[in-house]
Write a protein that holds these residues in place. Structure first.
Motif, mmCIF file in Angstrom:
data_model
loop_
_atom_site.group_PDB
_atom_site.id
_atom_site.type_symbol
_atom_site.label_atom_id
_atom_site.label_comp_id
_atom_site.label_asym_id
_atom_site.label_seq_id
_atom_site.Cartn_x
_atom_site.Cartn_y
_atom_site.Cartn_z
ATOM 1 N N VAL A 268 54.323 26.339 52.453
ATOM 2 C CA VAL A 268 55.428 25.381 52.437
ATOM 3 C C VAL A 268 55.228 24.439 53.622
ATOM 4 C CG1 VAL A 268 57.916 25.060 52.489
ATOM 5 C CG2 VAL A 268 56.954 27.125 51.452
ATOM 6 N N SER A 269 55.294 23.146 53.373
ATOM 7 C CA SER A 269 55.059 22.155 54.428
ATOM 8 C C SER A 269 56.166 21.115 54.434
ATOM 9 C CB SER A 269 53.707 21.461 54.222
ATOM 10 O OG SER A 269 53.675 20.792 52.971
ATOM 11 N N GLY A 270 56.523 20.657 55.654
ATOM 12 C CA GLY A 270 57.475 19.566 55.826
ATOM 13 C C GLY A 270 56.780 18.377 56.445
ATOM 14 N N SER A 271 57.331 17.189 56.203
ATOM 15 C CA SER A 271 56.609 15.984 56.592
ATOM 16 C C SER A 271 57.558 14.883 57.059
ATOM 17 C CB SER A 271 55.782 15.489 55.408
ATOM 18 O OG SER A 271 55.232 14.224 55.641
ATOM 19 N N HIS A 272 56.951 13.850 57.665
ATOM 20 C CA HIS A 272 57.695 12.647 58.028
ATOM 21 C C HIS A 272 58.167 11.892 56.794
ATOM 22 C CE1 HIS A 272 57.459 12.400 62.380
ATOM 23 N NE2 HIS A 272 56.183 12.787 62.331
ATOM 24 N N ASP A 273 57.617 12.216 55.606
ATOM 25 C CA ASP A 273 58.033 11.506 54.387
ATOM 26 C C ASP A 273 59.342 12.064 53.825
ATOM 27 O OD1 ASP A 273 57.312 13.924 53.268
ATOM 28 O OD2 ASP A 273 55.577 13.160 52.171
ATOM 29 N N LYS A 274 60.018 12.986 54.590
ATOM 30 C CA LYS A 274 61.350 13.521 54.273
ATOM 31 C C LYS A 274 61.333 14.551 53.145
ATOM 32 C CE LYS A 274 63.252 8.966 55.433
ATOM 33 N NZ LYS A 274 64.090 7.828 54.958
ATOM 34 N N THR A 275 60.155 15.023 52.748
ATOM 35 C CA THR A 275 60.062 15.984 51.642
ATOM 36 C C THR A 275 59.476 17.313 52.129
ATOM 37 O OG1 THR A 275 57.823 15.334 50.984
ATOM 38 C CG2 THR A 275 59.664 14.112 50.001
ATOM 39 N N ILE A 276 59.726 18.329 51.301
ATOM 40 C CA ILE A 276 59.139 19.655 51.491
ATOM 41 C C ILE A 276 58.325 19.969 50.243
ATOM 42 C CG2 ILE A 276 59.596 22.115 51.806
ATOM 43 C CD1 ILE A 276 62.291 21.290 53.073
#
Length: 507
Positions: A268-276
């Motif tokens: 599971v990854s989170g990002s600056h693009d506001k998505t998981i």
């Protein structure tokens, strides 16, 4: 005993010291075989005194005497009788046969100890040809009367004694011993020996990894194949030390990866693009299977527990267990939340700048801040028990076990702290320890190693025992922002918008 002189012979002699000074009949010589001492009369000729024992009967003449006559390399062709006649080939052969027969009779009459002494005396005199003959003749007779495996010391020992002896061998020697014979292979395959090796401190393994191995190496009868367990641990440690791994890349995020979590099957990854995004580790597909949207800002932190996922978008990091969540914020505070009621149970104040990272274990909580310090908190009382100072810039990441704390900073160093004393015991930098040349963004430690990642696009593996770098992993094209690992894999995220899986179990 004295030899009787031949009748009508005016030149009579006595014999002394085993040297014959006179010709005698064959029967007289036969009677004298048991003599050990002879005496010679004063009357003798010097030429005759130099002669060896000789005896004759009619046309048959037997020559006895010096031990040089028995040496195989002495030629008899130029030897003469007492009357000056030369020996022909047939006579030499016959005479040597008589010598051989005499030696055989002597050998037959020897006791066992005398036979052994005779062989020890005669073998050094043998040349290559004789040694070859001996080896050819006795090869099949050496152990014809022995019990099976008479030369194998382990064959006669009790099983528990053999197990104790083999337990002193290292893994490589134990593996080589299995190639000696079938018996040794059977004895060296003892599960107790391999279990002792696998569970030794030389091959550390986490509790989760140990349980996974027990499931995968369980036999049909319910027992564990400890040899395969050890072989897997040996290969994993070798691959970690040499940097041998297979790298898989997962793509899908449109901006930099900020946080990452994984279990046995999912990333599971989170990002600056506001998505998981959720990725399946068991397939070769580089695309995510689930995309979670809902945050209106950058996803800064994640925690995956079974089928529950906790995420935050304003604080730098979050960690949780079944009862509480601990968060650190730009408001310089650390908060403890009750996950069931949603209430804030404690507010921990003390940092003078943003709280960038938190970790907790049991009743101990640690927090790192942009004020260059690390604080150790006692959760039940909510008080700060220690403040660790030493970094020259903001503390960006921390990890700890029950006795040591590891911290990374914007000053590009990693520090190892003694938690009980609160002092720094080691500093890893790029000059003295081949450390990172960029800002340390994340790190994690287990019982034997530390893995760190930085803006220099690399991940580095360190030995906790020696403090030395074990391996440097390069595959990202931009700075590495987050990582997590277990005994088998490392998962990392980067500014290059990719998630990478470094698998050490397939090499």
């Amino acid at each position: 005993m004295f030899l009787e002189e031949k009748k009508n012979d005016p030149n009579s002699y006595e014999i002394e010291g085993g040297k014959l000074r006179k010709f005698y009949s064959w029967n007289e010589v036969r009677r004298s075989e048991s003599c050990c001492s002879f005496r010679l009369p004063k009357r003798s000729h010097s030429k005759e005194r130099s002669q060896n024992w000789q005896s004759c009967q009619g046309n048959k003449i037997l020559r006895l005497g010096r031990e040089e006559d028995f040496l195989p390399d002495r030629s008899d062709h130029n030897r003469t009788f007492g009357y000056g006649d030369k020996l022909d080939h047939s006579t030499v052969f016959k005479r040597n046969q008589e010598k051989l027969s005499l030696m055989v009779r002597w050998f037959e009459e020897f006791s066992g100890q005398e036979k052994t002494s005779f062989l020890q005396a005669i073998l050094p005199l043998c040349g290559p040809e004789q040694n070859h003959t001996i080896s050819s003749v006795v090869q099949d007779r050496l152990h014809c009367y022995c019990i099976p495996n008479c030369q194998d010391p382990l064959a006669f020992l009790p099983a528990n004694v053999v197990e104790k002896i083999l337990s002193f061998l290292d893994c490589k020697s134990l593996a080589r011993s299995q190639g000696v014979c079938r018996l040794w292979r059977s004895m060296a395959s003892n599960d107790k020996i391999w279990q002792r090796l696998a569970l030794s401190s030389t091959w550390p393994f986490s509790k989760t990894g140990h349980e996974r191995q027990m499931r995968s190496h369980r036999k049909e009868d319910g027992s564990v194949d400890w040899k395969r367990v050890f072989v897997e641990r040996y290969k994993l440690q070798r691959n970690w030390r040499r940097g041998y791994c297979h790298v898989r890349t997962f793509e899908g995020h449109t901006q930099a990866i900020t946080c990452i979590q994984f279990d046995g099957s999912r990333i599971v990854s989170g990002s600056h693009d506001k998505t998981i995004r959720v990725w399946d580790m068991r397939t070769n597909s580089p695309w995510s299977v689930i995309t979670l949207c809902g945050h209106s800002g950058t996803v800064r932190c994640l925690h995956l527990l079974d089928n529950r996922l906790i995420s935050g978008s304003t604080d730098r990091t979050i960690k949780m267990d079944e009862k509480k969540v601990v968060s650190g914020s730009y408001d310089r505070s650390v908060r403890v939340w009750n996950i069931k009621t949603g209430n804030c149970e404690k507010i921990l104040n003390g940092h003078e700048d943003h709280v960038l990272c938190v970790q907790f274990f049991g009743d101990m909580l640690l927090s790192g801040s942009a004020d260059k310090t690390i604080k150790v908190w006692d959760l039940p009382s909510g008080s700060c028990s220690k403040t660790l100072r030493g970094h020259r810039d903001a503390v960006t990441c921390i990890s700890f076990d029950q006795s040591r704390l590891f911290s990374g900073s914007l000053d590009r160093t990693i520090k190892v702290w003694n938690l009980s004393l609160g002092n720094c015991i080691n500093t890893i930098d790029w000059m003295s320890s081949e450390g990172h040349t960029g800002v340390i963004r994340c790190l994690q430690a287990d019982a034997s190693k530390l893995v760190s990642a930085a803006d220099d696009r690399t991940l580095k593996v360190w030995s906790l025992d020696t403090g030395q770098r074990i391996a440097t992993l390069r595959n990202h094209t931009d700075g590495v922002t987050c990582l997590q690992f277990n005994d088998f894999v490392i998962v990392s995220g980067s500014y290059d918008r990719t998630v990478k899986l470094w698998d050490f179990s397939v090499c």
